[in-house]
Write a protein that holds these residues in place. Structure first.
Motif, mmCIF file in Angstrom:
data_model
loop_
_atom_site.group_PDB
_atom_site.id
_atom_site.type_symbol
_atom_site.label_atom_id
_atom_site.label_comp_id
_atom_site.label_asym_id
_atom_site.label_seq_id
_atom_site.Cartn_x
_atom_site.Cartn_y
_atom_site.Cartn_z
ATOM 1 N N ARG A 14 0.854 -1.195 0.000
ATOM 2 C CA ARG A 14 0.000 0.000 0.000
ATOM 3 C C ARG A 14 0.885 1.240 0.000
ATOM 4 O O ARG A 14 1.040 1.910 1.030
ATOM 5 C CB ARG A 14 -0.944 -0.040 1.205
ATOM 6 C CG ARG A 14 -2.006 -1.111 1.051
ATOM 7 C CD ARG A 14 -2.686 -1.480 2.354
ATOM 8 N NE ARG A 14 -3.764 -2.432 2.103
ATOM 9 C CZ ARG A 14 -3.588 -3.731 1.869
ATOM 10 N NH1 ARG A 14 -2.371 -4.245 1.850
ATOM 11 N NH2 ARG A 14 -4.630 -4.519 1.657
ATOM 12 N N GLN A 62 -8.613 9.123 -6.848
ATOM 13 C CA GLN A 62 -9.729 8.289 -6.393
ATOM 14 C C GLN A 62 -9.484 6.814 -6.687
ATOM 15 O O GLN A 62 -9.721 5.941 -5.836
ATOM 16 C CB GLN A 62 -11.008 8.752 -7.092
ATOM 17 C CG GLN A 62 -12.201 7.856 -6.895
ATOM 18 C CD GLN A 62 -13.402 8.334 -7.691
ATOM 19 O OE1 GLN A 62 -14.483 8.518 -7.155
ATOM 20 N NE2 GLN A 62 -13.222 8.551 -8.988
ATOM 21 N N ARG A 65 -6.993 5.299 -4.341
ATOM 22 C CA ARG A 65 -7.587 5.000 -3.033
ATOM 23 C C ARG A 65 -8.371 3.693 -3.110
ATOM 24 O O ARG A 65 -8.367 2.896 -2.169
ATOM 25 C CB ARG A 65 -8.499 6.139 -2.576
ATOM 26 C CG ARG A 65 -7.795 7.422 -2.233
ATOM 27 C CD ARG A 65 -6.842 7.255 -1.041
ATOM 28 N NE ARG A 65 -7.574 6.925 0.170
ATOM 29 C CZ ARG A 65 -7.234 5.967 1.035
ATOM 30 N NH1 ARG A 65 -6.168 5.212 0.807
ATOM 31 N NH2 ARG A 65 -7.956 5.748 2.116
ATOM 32 N N GLY A 66 -9.037 3.448 -4.250
ATOM 33 C CA GLY A 66 -9.730 2.174 -4.435
ATOM 34 C C GLY A 66 -8.778 1.000 -4.426
ATOM 35 O O GLY A 66 -9.145 -0.107 -4.031
ATOM 36 N N LEU A 67 -7.530 1.247 -4.843
ATOM 37 C CA LEU A 67 -6.490 0.213 -4.833
ATOM 38 C C LEU A 67 -5.725 0.191 -3.516
ATOM 39 O O LEU A 67 -4.703 -0.474 -3.389
ATOM 40 C CB LEU A 67 -5.517 0.443 -5.990
ATOM 41 C CG LEU A 67 -6.093 0.243 -7.394
ATOM 42 C CD1 LEU A 67 -5.073 0.651 -8.454
ATOM 43 C CD2 LEU A 67 -6.532 -1.198 -7.601
ATOM 44 N N GLU A 68 -6.198 0.965 -2.540
ATOM 45 C CA GLU A 68 -5.691 0.968 -1.164
ATOM 46 C C GLU A 68 -4.325 1.617 -1.022
ATOM 47 O O GLU A 68 -3.571 1.323 -0.093
ATOM 48 C CB GLU A 68 -5.673 -0.458 -0.593
ATOM 49 C CG GLU A 68 -7.038 -1.134 -0.619
ATOM 50 C CD GLU A 68 -7.001 -2.577 -0.168
ATOM 51 O OE1 GLU A 68 -6.129 -2.935 0.645
ATOM 52 O OE2 GLU A 68 -7.857 -3.355 -0.628
ATOM 53 N N THR A 285 -2.967 1.716 -11.598
ATOM 54 C CA THR A 285 -2.524 0.344 -11.330
ATOM 55 C C THR A 285 -1.033 0.193 -11.563
ATOM 56 O O THR A 285 -0.319 -0.437 -10.767
ATOM 57 C CB THR A 285 -3.299 -0.644 -12.212
ATOM 58 O OG1 THR A 285 -4.711 -0.412 -12.074
ATOM 59 C CG2 THR A 285 -2.990 -2.073 -11.821
ATOM 60 N N PRO A 318 -14.309 3.401 -9.390
ATOM 61 C CA PRO A 318 -13.077 2.819 -8.839
ATOM 62 C C PRO A 318 -13.134 1.291 -8.859
ATOM 63 O O PRO A 318 -14.141 0.683 -8.516
ATOM 64 C CB PRO A 318 -13.045 3.346 -7.397
ATOM 65 C CG PRO A 318 -13.881 4.589 -7.429
ATOM 66 C CD PRO A 318 -14.958 4.325 -8.431
ATOM 67 N N THR A 320 -11.582 -2.126 -7.311
ATOM 68 C CA THR A 320 -10.898 -2.538 -6.098
ATOM 69 C C THR A 320 -10.029 -3.768 -6.334
ATOM 70 O O THR A 320 -10.159 -4.463 -7.331
ATOM 71 C CB THR A 320 -11.917 -2.866 -4.991
ATOM 72 O OG1 THR A 320 -12.657 -4.046 -5.370
ATOM 73 C CG2 THR A 320 -12.887 -1.712 -4.779
ATOM 74 N N ARG A 321 -9.171 -4.031 -5.377
ATOM 75 C CA ARG A 321 -8.338 -5.234 -5.449
ATOM 76 C C ARG A 321 -9.212 -6.486 -5.432
ATOM 77 O O ARG A 321 -8.897 -7.469 -6.111
ATOM 78 C CB ARG A 321 -7.366 -5.268 -4.276
ATOM 79 C CG ARG A 321 -6.353 -4.137 -4.273
ATOM 80 C CD ARG A 321 -5.363 -4.329 -3.142
ATOM 81 N NE ARG A 321 -4.476 -3.174 -3.038
ATOM 82 C CZ ARG A 321 -3.266 -3.236 -2.507
ATOM 83 N NH1 ARG A 321 -2.800 -4.367 -2.017
ATOM 84 N NH2 ARG A 321 -2.515 -2.158 -2.431
ATOM 85 N N ASP A 322 -10.273 -6.464 -4.635
ATOM 86 C CA ASP A 322 -11.148 -7.633 -4.581
ATOM 87 C C ASP A 322 -11.816 -7.880 -5.925
ATOM 88 O O ASP A 322 -12.008 -9.036 -6.337
ATOM 89 C CB ASP A 322 -12.216 -7.455 -3.492
ATOM 90 C CG ASP A 322 -11.676 -7.751 -2.106
ATOM 91 O OD1 ASP A 322 -10.529 -8.242 -2.001
ATOM 92 O OD2 ASP A 322 -12.392 -7.499 -1.122
ATOM 93 N N GLN A 323 -12.199 -6.820 -6.636
ATOM 94 C CA GLN A 323 -12.779 -6.997 -7.966
ATOM 95 C C GLN A 323 -11.760 -7.603 -8.926
ATOM 96 O O GLN A 323 -12.102 -8.469 -9.740
ATOM 97 C CB GLN A 323 -13.278 -5.652 -8.501
ATOM 98 C CG GLN A 323 -14.558 -5.158 -7.850
ATOM 99 C CD GLN A 323 -14.920 -3.761 -8.324
ATOM 100 O OE1 GLN A 323 -14.192 -2.792 -8.093
ATOM 101 N NE2 GLN A 323 -16.035 -3.648 -9.011
#
Length: 511
Positions: A14, A62, A65-68, A285, A318, A320-323
């Motif tokens: 992070r 933004q 932040r979605g990628l932490e 990314t 955004p 996310t990593r989970d997506q």
């Protein structure tokens, strides 16, 4: 490859990221495109809702932040309601806005999009209205911005420049940031403006132009991967870059290094609903991955996934990593990719648990795949989000006192046949006579079995229930079993053989 990338994504750090660029506020007006206006030959939009989103460098922040990642943002807004709304949105995302300056001589850049739905569905962008000023920052404000930004660079692991040609990314500002970042060992990655002159990015670590931007900047018509490689090498040489990431939309990303090495990292085809923000998502990314020391190839692969997920959305959303993890786990896979060993499977199960997925496991010999198997495997798949089929090895079947000519098919063929079924997510060949060891390692949420079993006759039931899992017998198609089919093939009548429930006994022992 996917297994390695899953590990890379799960272990991704992070980092602290500094973003410089043009800040944009995007407004969306949604409605039904009902008919043609009586006043003029234009579509009439019956608006029913509106929303505000972040664009440009603000969107990059933004998405980071979605990628932490931790984010500091540098740029300029107008002294107006739009600028205050933009800052408020950023601060709500916990973006550090100390380097976001207010310029009362220019408006905040706003792009207003009108999105129409045909017959109350299938939304498409109909019109975009821009309010902006593209003149460069004056000398005084440029100096103030630089004095604010330069001390921040060494506190971050990477600097991203998002240049939308709205006046912030002047040659003086960009060059001073690149020079200072080089001195303190911080990489600078640039998403360049459209145009022919990239000299202001000289000395950056990498650039991320798309196909059209690369063509304009190099004069090379980028149609193929070889074209992209040639253009990337030209950019690296002329601009003293370490890398060029040439994004090729549905063809993936061409990664070119200063030493001339080049590789095309393809992406899978997707339903494209809106390309807005895809370049920002790729930049974000790449920034996070490079800051964390991820290899260039894996960096591009992650960017392909994130950019691909972005174009499947309407507007900027955004990712996310989970997506991204979910896309890696559930995206289309070839049959051979479903067959894996226990260590690889355990890693995938861990990743799926991170996504709160329900893991279902069944096991058996599957010596002759038939309609009964297909029926119960589909039932098993419907019980959860992921179905694992554990298959007895050839050696374990022989140890289980099967007939001397069993198995009829070797383990790799049996595994491949099962993996070809859409209902099956993973196939594992195990050599033990019971599945206890793999159950203890994988700990599925549900253990199922097809056939004439009671719950307490399913091998491993006590282990699964001991850690809180469930065990469930599934239905069976009467008169269909491997034993019965084999007997028919041997020319024997079923009436001369043991009853169906007894015929299943060896399969019970196999687990």
């Amino acid at each position: 490859m996917s297994n390695d990338l899953i590990q890379v994504l799960q272990n991704l750090g992070r980092p602290q990221v500094l973003v410089l660029g043009d800040l944009i506020l995007d407004r969306y007006i949604w409605g039904d495109a009902e008919r043609v206006s009586q006043e003029a030959p234009v579509i009439l939009l019956q608006a029913d809702r509106s929303e505000t989103r972040l664009g440009g460098a603000a969107n990059v922040a933004q998405l980071l932040r979605g990628l932490e990642a931790g984010v500091s943002l540098a740029g300029v807004t107008g002294d107006d309601l739009d600028g205050r709304e933009l800052r408020s949105e950023l601060e709500a995302l916990d973006v550090n806005c100390d380097a976001v300056l207010v310029d009362d001589t220019r408006p905040t850049t706003v792009k207003e999009r009108f999105i129409g739905r045909a017959q109350h569905r299938h939304p498409h962008q109909m019109l975009r209205v821009d309010r902006e000023q593209r003149t460069a920052l004056d000398a005084q404000r440029s100096e103030t911005l630089l004095q604010t930004v330069l001390p921040l660079i060494e506190k971050h692991q990477v600097v991203l420049i998002s240049d939308y040609a709205k006046g912030v990314c002047t040659p003086e500002i960009v060059q001073q940031i690149i020079t200072h970042a080089r001195q303190v060992g911080v990489p600078v990655i640039v998403d360049p403006r459209p145009g022919e002159d990239y000299s202001l990015y000289h000395g950056a670590t990498a650039v991320t132009p798309n196909r059209l931007e690369t063509t304009r900047a190099t004069g090379i018509n980028v149609q193929s991967s070889d074209d992209a490689f040639a253009a990337g090498r030209q950019l690296c040489e002329e601009l003293d870059l370490k890398n060029a990431f040439v994004t090729l939309d549905s063809d993936g990303i061409a990664v070119v290094q200063a030493n001339g090495d080049a590789e095309l990292l393809p992406t899978r085809r997707r339903e494209v609903y809106d390309i807005t923000g895809a370049g920002d998502m790729v930049l974000a990314t790449i920034g996070v991955a490079m800051a964390d020391g991820v290899s260039l190839a894996d960096t591009a692969r992650l960017a392909n996934i994130a950019g691909g997920l972005e174009v499947e959305q309407i507007g900027v959303v955004p990712i996310t990593r989970d997506q991204m993890l979910g896309d890696l786990l559930t995206g289309p896979r070839k049959t051979y990719q479903k067959v894996c060993d226990l260590d690889e499977l355990a890693q995938h199960v861990s990743a799926r648990r991170q996504l709160k997925q329900k893991i279902v496991l069944t096991n058996g010999c599957f010596d002759l795949l038939h309609v009964g198997h297909v029926h119960y495997l589909q039932q098993a798949a419907d019980e959860g989000d992921c179905l694992i089929v554990a298959v007895n090895s050839d050696a374990s079947i022989r140890r289980l006192d099967k007939a001397p000519d069993r198995p009829l098919f070797p383990q790799q063929e049996r595994a491949t046949m099962l993996a070809a079924l859409d209902a099956v997510d993973y196939v594992l060949v195990f050599d033990e006579e019971t599945p206890h060891a793999l159950l203890d390692r994988l700990r599925p949420d549900l253990l199922v079995k097809g056939g004439t079993y009671r719950r307490d006759e399913i091998v491993g039931w006590e282990l699964v229930e001991s850690y809180g899992g469930d065990v469930k017998p599934l239905s069976v198609i009467p008169g269909v079993s491997t034993t019965q089919i084999v007997e028919r093939l041997r020319g024997q009548t079923i009436l001369k053989r043991p009853a169906v429930s007894q015929a299943h006994a060896p399969e019970r022992k196999a687990g």
